[in-house]
Design an enzyme around this catalytic site. Structure first.
Site, PDB file in Angstrom:
ATOM      1  N   VAL A 159      -6.495 -35.392 -43.674  1.00  0.00           N
ATOM      2  CA  VAL A 159      -7.762 -35.329 -44.782  1.00  0.00           C
ATOM      3  C   VAL A 159      -7.687 -33.756 -45.182  1.00  0.00           C
ATOM      4  O   VAL A 159      -8.025 -33.678 -46.293  1.00  0.00           O
ATOM      5  CB  VAL A 159      -9.126 -36.099 -43.783  1.00  0.00           C
ATOM      6  CG1 VAL A 159      -9.906 -36.572 -44.985  1.00  0.00           C
ATOM      7  CG2 VAL A 159      -8.576 -37.400 -43.649  1.00  0.00           C
ATOM      8  N   ARG A 216      -6.044 -25.444 -35.590  1.00  0.00           N
ATOM      9  CA  ARG A 216      -5.176 -24.304 -34.273  1.00  0.00           C
ATOM     10  C   ARG A 216      -3.600 -24.595 -34.728  1.00  0.00           C
ATOM     11  O   ARG A 216      -3.093 -23.759 -33.557  1.00  0.00           O
ATOM     12  CB  ARG A 216      -5.500 -24.826 -33.397  1.00  0.00           C
ATOM     13  CG  ARG A 216      -5.601 -26.072 -32.636  1.00  0.00           C
ATOM     14  CD  ARG A 216      -5.621 -26.547 -31.566  1.00  0.00           C
ATOM     15  NE  ARG A 216      -5.096 -28.242 -31.506  1.00  0.00           N
ATOM     16  CZ  ARG A 216      -5.244 -29.386 -30.427  1.00  0.00           C
ATOM     17  NH1 ARG A 216      -5.956 -28.918 -29.652  1.00  0.00           N
ATOM     18  NH2 ARG A 216      -5.154 -30.561 -30.655  1.00  0.00           N
ATOM     19  N   LYS A 275     -16.958 -40.198 -37.219  1.00  0.00           N
ATOM     20  CA  LYS A 275     -17.808 -41.009 -37.043  1.00  0.00           C
ATOM     21  C   LYS A 275     -18.584 -41.024 -35.670  1.00  0.00           C
ATOM     22  O   LYS A 275     -19.662 -41.578 -35.265  1.00  0.00           O
ATOM     23  CB  LYS A 275     -17.156 -42.511 -37.797  1.00  0.00           C
ATOM     24  CG  LYS A 275     -15.813 -42.977 -36.511  1.00  0.00           C
ATOM     25  CD  LYS A 275     -14.674 -42.810 -38.188  1.00  0.00           C
ATOM     26  CE  LYS A 275     -14.089 -42.988 -37.345  1.00  0.00           C
ATOM     27  NZ  LYS A 275     -12.635 -42.523 -38.079  1.00  0.00           N
ATOM     28  N   GLU A 335     -21.141 -39.420 -46.323  1.00  0.00           N
ATOM     29  CA  GLU A 335     -20.037 -40.529 -46.509  1.00  0.00           C
ATOM     30  C   GLU A 335     -18.782 -40.885 -45.876  1.00  0.00           C
ATOM     31  O   GLU A 335     -18.542 -42.787 -45.374  1.00  0.00           O
ATOM     32  CB  GLU A 335     -20.092 -40.118 -47.653  1.00  0.00           C
ATOM     33  CG  GLU A 335     -19.933 -41.808 -48.321  1.00  0.00           C
ATOM     34  CD  GLU A 335     -20.913 -42.666 -48.529  1.00  0.00           C
ATOM     35  OE1 GLU A 335     -22.167 -42.490 -48.920  1.00  0.00           O
ATOM     36  OE2 GLU A 335     -20.733 -43.707 -47.717  1.00  0.00           O
ATOM     37  N   ILE A 355     -15.648 -46.022 -49.797  1.00  0.00           N
ATOM     38  CA  ILE A 355     -16.398 -47.185 -49.508  1.00  0.00           C
ATOM     39  C   ILE A 355     -17.487 -45.924 -50.119  1.00  0.00           C
ATOM     40  O   ILE A 355     -18.287 -46.036 -48.863  1.00  0.00           O
ATOM     41  CB  ILE A 355     -16.706 -48.590 -49.389  1.00  0.00           C
ATOM     42  CG1 ILE A 355     -15.240 -49.598 -49.489  1.00  0.00           C
ATOM     43  CG2 ILE A 355     -18.221 -49.343 -49.187  1.00  0.00           C
ATOM     44  CD1 ILE A 355     -14.949 -50.550 -48.966  1.00  0.00           C
ATOM     45  N   ASP A 369     -13.998 -47.996 -33.127  1.00  0.00           N
ATOM     46  CA  ASP A 369     -13.771 -46.872 -33.588  1.00  0.00           C
ATOM     47  C   ASP A 369     -14.376 -47.253 -35.014  1.00  0.00           C
ATOM     48  O   ASP A 369     -15.040 -46.850 -35.733  1.00  0.00           O
ATOM     49  CB  ASP A 369     -12.402 -47.077 -34.878  1.00  0.00           C
ATOM     50  CG  ASP A 369     -12.509 -46.102 -36.494  1.00  0.00           C
ATOM     51  OD1 ASP A 369     -12.576 -44.738 -36.564  1.00  0.00           O
ATOM     52  OD2 ASP A 369     -12.615 -47.369 -37.503  1.00  0.00           O
ATOM     53  N   LYS A 412     -18.181 -47.021 -36.198  1.00  0.00           N
ATOM     54  CA  LYS A 412     -19.223 -47.570 -37.317  1.00  0.00           C
ATOM     55  C   LYS A 412     -20.306 -48.117 -37.984  1.00  0.00           C
ATOM     56  O   LYS A 412     -21.275 -48.148 -38.557  1.00  0.00           O
ATOM     57  CB  LYS A 412     -17.675 -48.190 -38.696  1.00  0.00           C
ATOM     58  CG  LYS A 412     -17.114 -46.800 -38.968  1.00  0.00           C
ATOM     59  CD  LYS A 412     -15.556 -47.483 -39.257  1.00  0.00           C
ATOM     60  CE  LYS A 412     -14.357 -46.205 -39.445  1.00  0.00           C
ATOM     61  NZ  LYS A 412     -13.397 -46.708 -39.254  1.00  0.00           N
TER      62      LYS A 412
END
Ligand code: HSE
Length: 432
Positions: free
Chosen positions: A12, A43, A101, A125, A132, A197, A201
């Site tokens: 990301v 790192r 998250k 977000e 989305i 996960d 969310k």
């Protein structure tokens, strides 16, 4: 000139730098003050390909302590270090953006209050459903009425795996490996496939709309580890596909918050959400039902949500608005009970292995009838050879989790039934 520090330079982080370069002009036209990425912390930054004109450090804590940095973007994952990093950043009056998250699900209420107290921007977000804009939509456009329910496909990796198993006959492990290669899965994909996960969310969404404190602790969590190609093909035969969903809704003073696989009827719009795509169906008492659909995982999709927060953070910084007061007001203040999974009713898909002996079907249906469970659909396959077991697959009527559990225990104890009965909830039409 605002200075940005990025913590974590994985998929990301790298997509973020590339997005900022590619859309520099567009972003500049949306902001009230110029900015520059001043420091990247990772790192193992020395082993990664990075721009030579941006300063680097291996110590992420250099970012919150730097007097130079105005906006901190946390893209590391994990909980303990990001928690330390973000609380230190907020206390040092830095605006914060995170895609984390797990952190928000565990410590969201505390971080929201801290951000409000120090009057800094706090954006997350990218933590739910990738590109989305579900958080923006819920806390902004849809915040003026009651949200009755949310049902979402919110883990791209699970959706990708189930879709590949269904449409390309891929084995579970091969589909998971593909998802890892494509950058969809978490660093530890266990969290994708065991449902954690998605639980993070859905509990973030539940806490935002119902202002309930730490719903994660009471969220029912089931992953896709036990879904077999056989279940997928039996479901198909009955007119369904299998999806992994997160559901939250409110009934009286109790909210539901759960993630698990479900059978989705082929006429339901969620059955059309394929590959890594996510979709979030939101029902409000005035707007009815809206569906947000888009890329839920992957570097570019997640970075796109981070950039949208960055633009907000820059504008917030030079023109402090009421955003924090509106979004975070009353966070964690409501004390609704979370409904136990066993008290929730839905139809169930049951897969049972039995010996091909006359009377076994009657024994099974008797057990179900004794719990007032009726069978809406059933399919039985021929054994491959004389000795082998026959899979019996059925869909029940609407029944609570406790009654189905009791019936399953009795069915499993029948002499001609082998192994465990596999039960999957069927998505009800009022779950949308
Ligand atoms: N591993 C996550 C998913 C990434 O597959 O949905 C986006 O949160």
């Amino acid at each position: 000139m605002l200075k940005i520090g990025i913590c974590g330079y994985g998929t990301v982080g790298q997509s973020l730098i590339s997005h900022l370069e590619m859309h520099n002009d567009k972003i500049m036209s949306n902001i009230s003050e110029e900015f520059v990425v001043a420091l990247i912390a990772d790192r193992s930054i020395d082993k990664k390909d990075h721009r030579k004109d941006i300063a680097i450090t291996k110590d992420v804590m250099d970012i919150p302590s730097s007097s130079e940095i105005d906006i901190v973007i946390e893209l590391m994952g994990g909980i303990d270090i990001p928690y330390k990093l973000i609380t230190a950043s907020i206390k040092n009056k830095k605006h914060v953006i995170t895609a984390n998250k797990a952190l928000i699900a565990e410590h969201g209420d505390e971080l929201f209050q801290l951000a409000e107290k120090h009057n800094v921007y706090f954006g997350f977000e990218a933590s739910v459903a990738g590109a989305i804009p579900v958080i923006q939509t819920l806390t902004n456009n849809m915040s003026n009425e009651d949200i009755l329910s949310i049902t979402g496909i919110i883990n791209g990796t699970c959706n990708y795996i189930l879709d590949q198993m269904s449409s390309h006959d891929l084995e579970f492990t091969d589909a998971l490996n593909e998802a890892k290669k494509l950058g969809y899965a978490e660093a530890d994909p266990t969290f994708d496939i065991n449902g954690m996960d998605a639980a993070h969310k859905i509990s973030i969404l539940a806490s935002l709309i119902y202002k309930v404190k730490s719903p994660l602790k009471s969220t029912y969590v089931e992953g896709i580890e036990n879904i077999t190609s056989m279940d997928i093909s039996f479901a198909k035969e009955l007119g369904y596909c299998i999806k992994h969903v997160g559901i939250t809704n409110k009934q009286n003073n109790s909210i539901q918050c759960r993630v698990h696989p479900v059978l989705v009827h082929k006429d339901n719009i969620l059955s059309q959400v394929l590959g890594v795509m996510n979709a979030v169906l939101i029902t409000g008492d005035k707007f009815g039902t809206s569906m947000l659909y888009g890329h839920g995982a992957g570097g570019d999709a997640t970075a796109s949500a981070v950039v949208s927060n960055l633009v907000e953070a820059i504008n917030f910084s030079s023109n402090k608005d009421l955003r924090n007061k509106i979004i975070f007001k009353n966070s964690g203040s409501c004390s609704f009970d979370i409904t136990k999974n066993n008290d929730i009713s839905s139809p169930f898909y049951l897969r049972i292995y039995a010996r091909d002996i006359s009377g076994v079907m009657a024994e099974i249906t008797n057990i179900l009838a004794n719990q007032n469970i009726s069978i809406e659909a059933v399919t039985q396959h021929e054994p491959a050879d004389l000795d082998s077991l026959i899979p019996i697959v059925m869909i029940t009527n609407n029944v609570d989790g406790l009654s189905i559990d009791k019936s399953i225990t009795k069915i499993e104890s029948l002499a001609h039934v082998e192994g465990k009965v596999h039960a999957i909830r069927v998505l009800k039409t009022d779950d949308k």
